[in-house]
Design a protein around this motif. Structure first.
Motif, PDB file in Angstrom:
ATOM      1  N   LEU A  18       3.284 108.106  -0.824  1.00 25.93           N
ATOM      2  CA  LEU A  18       3.584 108.599  -2.168  1.00 25.93           C
ATOM      3  C   LEU A  18       4.992 109.190  -2.208  1.00 25.93           C
ATOM      4  O   LEU A  18       5.742 108.976  -3.162  1.00 25.93           O
ATOM      5  N   LEU A  19       5.371 109.940  -1.170  1.00 31.39           N
ATOM      6  CA  LEU A  19       6.720 110.504  -1.105  1.00 31.39           C
ATOM      7  C   LEU A  19       7.769 109.404  -1.022  1.00 31.39           C
ATOM      8  O   LEU A  19       8.810 109.467  -1.687  1.00 31.39           O
ATOM      9  N   ALA A  20       7.503 108.377  -0.212  1.00 34.91           N
ATOM     10  CA  ALA A  20       8.451 107.266  -0.093  1.00 34.91           C
ATOM     11  C   ALA A  20       8.595 106.533  -1.429  1.00 34.91           C
ATOM     12  O   ALA A  20       9.703 106.139  -1.829  1.00 34.91           O
ATOM     13  N   THR A  21       7.476 106.342  -2.127  1.00 31.23           N
ATOM     14  CA  THR A  21       7.522 105.664  -3.419  1.00 31.23           C
ATOM     15  C   THR A  21       8.245 106.522  -4.461  1.00 31.23           C
ATOM     16  O   THR A  21       9.025 106.012  -5.276  1.00 31.23           O
ATOM     17  N   ALA A  22       8.000 107.827  -4.421  1.00 31.77           N
ATOM     18  CA  ALA A  22       8.709 108.727  -5.326  1.00 31.77           C
ATOM     19  C   ALA A  22      10.211 108.678  -5.077  1.00 31.77           C
ATOM     20  O   ALA A  22      11.013 108.693  -6.028  1.00 31.77           O
ATOM     21  N   GLN A  23      10.605 108.603  -3.799  1.00 33.96           N
ATOM     22  CA  GLN A  23      12.025 108.511  -3.478  1.00 33.96           C
ATOM     23  C   GLN A  23      12.624 107.227  -4.071  1.00 33.96           C
ATOM     24  O   GLN A  23      13.729 107.243  -4.620  1.00 33.96           O
ATOM     25  N   PRO A  33      16.866 103.156  -1.325  1.00 27.13           N
ATOM     26  CA  PRO A  33      15.405 103.220  -1.504  1.00 27.13           C
ATOM     27  C   PRO A  33      14.941 102.417  -2.710  1.00 27.13           C
ATOM     28  O   PRO A  33      15.473 102.543  -3.812  1.00 27.13           O
ATOM     29  N   GLY A  34      13.946 101.574  -2.486  1.00 31.01           N
ATOM     30  CA  GLY A  34      13.366 100.838  -3.592  1.00 31.01           C
ATOM     31  C   GLY A  34      14.184  99.677  -4.105  1.00 31.01           C
ATOM     32  O   GLY A  34      13.817  99.065  -5.109  1.00 31.01           O
ATOM     33  N   LEU A  35      15.287  99.346  -3.464  1.00 37.03           N
ATOM     34  CA  LEU A  35      16.100  98.214  -3.896  1.00 37.03           C
ATOM     35  C   LEU A  35      15.256  96.941  -3.901  1.00 37.03           C
ATOM     36  O   LEU A  35      14.599  96.616  -2.916  1.00 37.03           O
ATOM     37  N   TYR A  90      -5.288  94.573  -2.185  1.00 38.93           N
ATOM     38  CA  TYR A  90      -4.456  94.011  -3.255  1.00 38.93           C
ATOM     39  C   TYR A  90      -3.039  94.579  -3.179  1.00 38.93           C
ATOM     40  O   TYR A  90      -2.048  93.851  -3.325  1.00 38.93           O
ATOM     41  N   ALA A  91      -2.944  95.904  -2.949  1.00 38.64           N
ATOM     42  CA  ALA A  91      -1.631  96.554  -2.947  1.00 38.64           C
ATOM     43  C   ALA A  91      -0.772  96.070  -1.786  1.00 38.64           C
ATOM     44  O   ALA A  91       0.402  95.715  -1.969  1.00 38.64           O
ATOM     45  N   ALA A 115       0.983 102.145  -6.098  1.00 32.26           N
ATOM     46  CA  ALA A 115       2.137 102.697  -6.820  1.00 32.26           C
ATOM     47  C   ALA A 115       3.424 102.029  -6.362  1.00 32.26           C
ATOM     48  O   ALA A 115       4.292 101.689  -7.181  1.00 32.26           O
ATOM     49  N   GLY A 116       3.562 101.816  -5.050  1.00 33.06           N
ATOM     50  CA  GLY A 116       4.763 101.158  -4.540  1.00 33.06           C
ATOM     51  C   GLY A 116       4.883  99.730  -5.017  1.00 33.06           C
ATOM     52  O   GLY A 116       5.969  99.281  -5.415  1.00 33.06           O
ATOM     53  N   ALA A 117       3.762  98.991  -4.992  1.00 34.01           N
ATOM     54  CA  ALA A 117       3.794  97.603  -5.460  1.00 34.01           C
ATOM     55  C   ALA A 117       4.085  97.536  -6.960  1.00 34.01           C
ATOM     56  O   ALA A 117       4.847  96.675  -7.417  1.00 34.01           O
ATOM     57  N   LEU A 118       3.498  98.446  -7.734  1.00 26.98           N
ATOM     58  CA  LEU A 118       3.755  98.478  -9.171  1.00 26.98           C
ATOM     59  C   LEU A 118       5.224  98.765  -9.473  1.00 26.98           C
ATOM     60  O   LEU A 118       5.821  98.159 -10.366  1.00 26.98           O
TER      61      LEU A 118
END
Length: 721
Positions: free
Chosen positions: A618-623, A655-657, A503-504, A578-581
């Protein structure tokens, strides 16, 4: 009550009522590889465990996958041996699992195997009670004893003796292991129904410094042999390098060394551009030759992101662009299936005259180079690509790899001879392809192809991403039941529902494709998947990787839903979700989903300070979360300027744009109720020209209408301004 032991049949195979090898009708290529074994294999399921309970014998669980070299070896040595099969059939119920179809089964019994034996890998060999509890396990067992490793027959006899003579102790140990696994799960559980802890930004540079301690600065990458492509960690390093800080340059340098080391090594097929699963040597010189969709999708994405970041002196962006482009070509040429999905893998082995040879398709000798190129070019290529008289893999030769940057003259030579060598290699026997389509891995490919197509200015890759996404939407996703099926064969979904990672990764792929194309269908499919995942994998406030597809798996993990926070060959389901959310929350303005992402990132602190190599995503998503993320809305009618503004955003390494593009059929109307929330009430300038709105938490700055303004402001926002 146990069944009476029957007399051996005249042909020497113990014949239980109803016992036979039942894998011939299975769609899994790996299971079908074992359909002709004299072992009475059954697929994993209630029927097999009920049969074990009826016979009052243990289950022998063997887990592997189609491209696995050592799986082939153990099959030939033990599972094709009649005497071994007779013993196995008489005293156990043998069960085969394709780990790619059933990662839920693989995950729980891998944890048990590591707890019991201190090692893990495939083939995995696990002995279970009839209710699914593990009590003995290992990986590959040879046909005869070796120093420090008993033979497979030794193991079978010892387990049978323990089951018959010390049954109470066996079952007590199995229950204790399951309880310990449950305790471990509860101690690391994620609650999604409370306020998240504030993420400490200092975790990221601390993780970077810990990564530096395990880096191989000469060959690139982390740790010693065997060495795997650190794809998720590379994504974190690239994102960290994009944000000005005291550690940004260190992150860029570390990423550049790893990307260069892999690109110039035997891990990367220098002829067709695909990457192998891992290297058995620390310098990437001897690959383990299976080629997996999930590795190549992730590496395509990180090499493309390196191009977007601008590269560095160690590994220039133009070289990374060539690597990414060729990797994408390999994926599409080698793995595309007629109905539009992407196959799982190519085998490590090539069958020559009925015998499996690891990497035979890819190996060269000085003689085979002369046959393909003639003596002059062959000698130069042999020196340049490290092909000597003695093969580094086997007597069949060595893989081609320069292990360094080529000079201009060498580069010209290589581009001239590469098509000739590839044509000659294509005449050889080729490795088998596993045709099954895995939803999550295809989701990874959608993200990679869409973003690579935008960054490399290759519309054909974006089109390919749309084709794969369309396959997932039609074949794997049932909007009525809100179920994503994990696996399909021949465009027919079958088997278990998708896991959290499926799903993610699919939701993330659809969001990436929406950012590149502006086609709202992909945004709304991602939304449906995220909402379905929240319903499916969250129970009593806790997140789990699966939904109890199997009672035996549930029993083995102490009757508690499990969540594995560690990245493996792919990002963990939790990290991917977490990244998709986080991306979805940036598009939709949903604080609920943003809080859920924050709760999952609560897994990070102990991992970042102890084991960052298994917490890359997780680190990439946190960034991304710490950077905003930045939300960009491109409004106004289609025009050359709007396309330039859109491309400037897609080329930003922020990041995350997230990027939302107003659909042409909206007419620029800010009141369109079907519009993506980030675009609501956004419009072009009064003169009709397009504008970009840069926002955080749906609070937008004044719109910008020039590419240079957008680029400058993105840099400022990344710096915290």
């Amino acid at each position: 009550m146990a069944m009476p032991v029957p007399e051996p049949a005249e042909h020497g195979v113990t014949s239980w009522p109803g016992a036979s090898n039942t894998l011939g009708s299975e769609p899994s290529a790996y299971l079908r590889q074992h359909a002709d074994n004299p072992v009475f294999w059954r697929p994993f399921g209630d029927e097999a465990f009920a049969f074990a309970a009826e016979r009052d014998v243990p289950v022998f669980l063997s887990i592997g996958y189609a491209a696995c070299h050592w799986c082939h070896v153990m099959a030939h040595e033990s599972f094709e041996d009649q005497e071994t099969a007779d013993y196995l059939n008489a005293h156990f119920v043998p069960v085969k699992v394709d780990r790619e179809e059933r990662p839920d089964v693989d995950s729980v019994y891998m944890a048990a195997t590591q707890a019991i034996s201190g090692e893990g890998g495939w083939p995995m060999s696990v002995f279970l009670t009839p209710d699914g509890l593990a009590f003995h396990a290992g990986t590959y067992f040879p046909p005869v004893p070796l120093p420090g490793r008993p033979s497979f027959r030794n193991i079978l006899e010892a387990v049978h003796e323990a089951w018959v003579e010390r049954r109470d102790g066996v079952e007590q140990n199995a229950r204790g292991l399951a309880a310990n696994m449950a305790d471990a799960q509860l101690s690391g559980a994620v609650r999604l129904d409370g306020p998240p802890e504030v993420l400490d930004a200092a975790l990221l540079p601390d993780a970077l410094m810990l990564l530096a301690r395990s880096e191989d600065p000469d060959a690139g990458g982390f740790g010693d042999a065997p060495k795997f492509p650190p794809s998720a960690v590379l994504e974190f390093l690239i994102r960290h390098a994009a944000v000005p800080s005291d550690t940004a340059d260190a992150a860029r340098d570390m990423a550049g060394r790893a990307l260069a080391g892999m690109a110039r090594s035997a891990l990367r097929d220098q002829l067709d551009g695909g990457f192998a699963r891992y290297s058995v040597t620390a310098d990437w010189s001897v690959p383990h030759f299976e080629k997996m969709l999930y590795d190549n999708a992730q590496l395509l994405r990180v090499y493309s992101h390196w191009v977007r970041l601008g590269g560095n002196e160690v590994f220039p962006a133009f070289e990374a662009a060539a690597v990414a482009s060729r990797c994408a070509d390999w994926m599409l040429e080698s793995l595309t299936l007629p109905d539009g999905g992407l196959a799982s893998s190519l085998d490590a082995d090539t069958v020559v005259d009925g015998v499996h040879h690891e990497g035979a398709t890819y190996l060269w000798t000085p003689g085979s180079l002369r046959d393909a190129l003639g003596p002059g070019d062959a000698e130069a290529v042999a020196r340049m690509m490290n092909v000597g008289a003695k093969g580094t893999v086997s007597h069949l030769g060595s893989p081609l790899h320069p292990a360094r940057e080529l000079s201009d003259a060498e580069g010209r030579l290589w581009e001239r001879v590469r098509p000739e060598l590839l044509a000659a290699r294509n005449q050889r026997n080729q490795p088998a392809r596993d045709h099954k389509v895995v939803a999550g891995w295809n989701g990874l490919a959608v993200s990679a192809l869409a973003e690579a197509g935008a960054i490399l200015d290759r519309p054909d890759l974006v089109t390919a991403a749309e084709t794969v996404a369309g396959y997932l939407a039609v074949v794997h996703w049932d909007s009525g039941s809100r179920l994503l099926v994990r696996v399909s064969h021949d465009a027919r979904a079958r088997g278990i529902g998708g896991l959290l990672e499926d799903y993610a990764f699919c939701a993330d792929g659809f969001l990436a494709l929406y950012a590149v194309t502006g086609t709202k269908r992909w945004y709304y499919l991602a939304e449906e998947l995220i909402e379905a995942a929240c319903s499916r994998f969250v129970e009593n406030g806790h997140l789990a990787d699966s939904t109890g597809e199997s009672a035996q798996v549930f029993n083995a993990q102490g009757q508690h839903a499990a969540l594995d926070p560690f990245d493996n060959a792919t990002p963990s389901g939790a990290a991917g979700f977490a990244g998709a959310l986080l991306s979805y929350a940036a598009y939709s303005g949903s604080h609920e989903h943003r809080l859920m992402a924050g709760n999952i990132l609560g897994l990070l602190p102990p991992l970042a300070t102890r084991a960052p190599r298994v917490a890359g995503w997780l680190l990439a998503t946190a960034q991304a979360g710490l950077a905003g993320p930045v939300e960009a809305a491109v409004a106004g009618p289609d025009s050359p300027l709007r396309r330039e503004l859109h491309r400037a955003l897609l080329m930003s390494p922020s990041p995350g744009l997230v990027v939302a593009l107003q659909s042409d059929d909206d007419g620029g109307s800010p009141a369109d109720v079907d519009e993506v929330p980030l675009l609501l009430h956004r419009s072009g300038a009064p003169d009709g020209s397009p504008q970009v709105y840069l926002c955080r938490d749906m609070v937008c700055e004044r719109p910008l209408g020039e590419v240079s303004q957008v680029q400058s402001r993105l840099v400022g926002m990344a710096s915290g301004g």
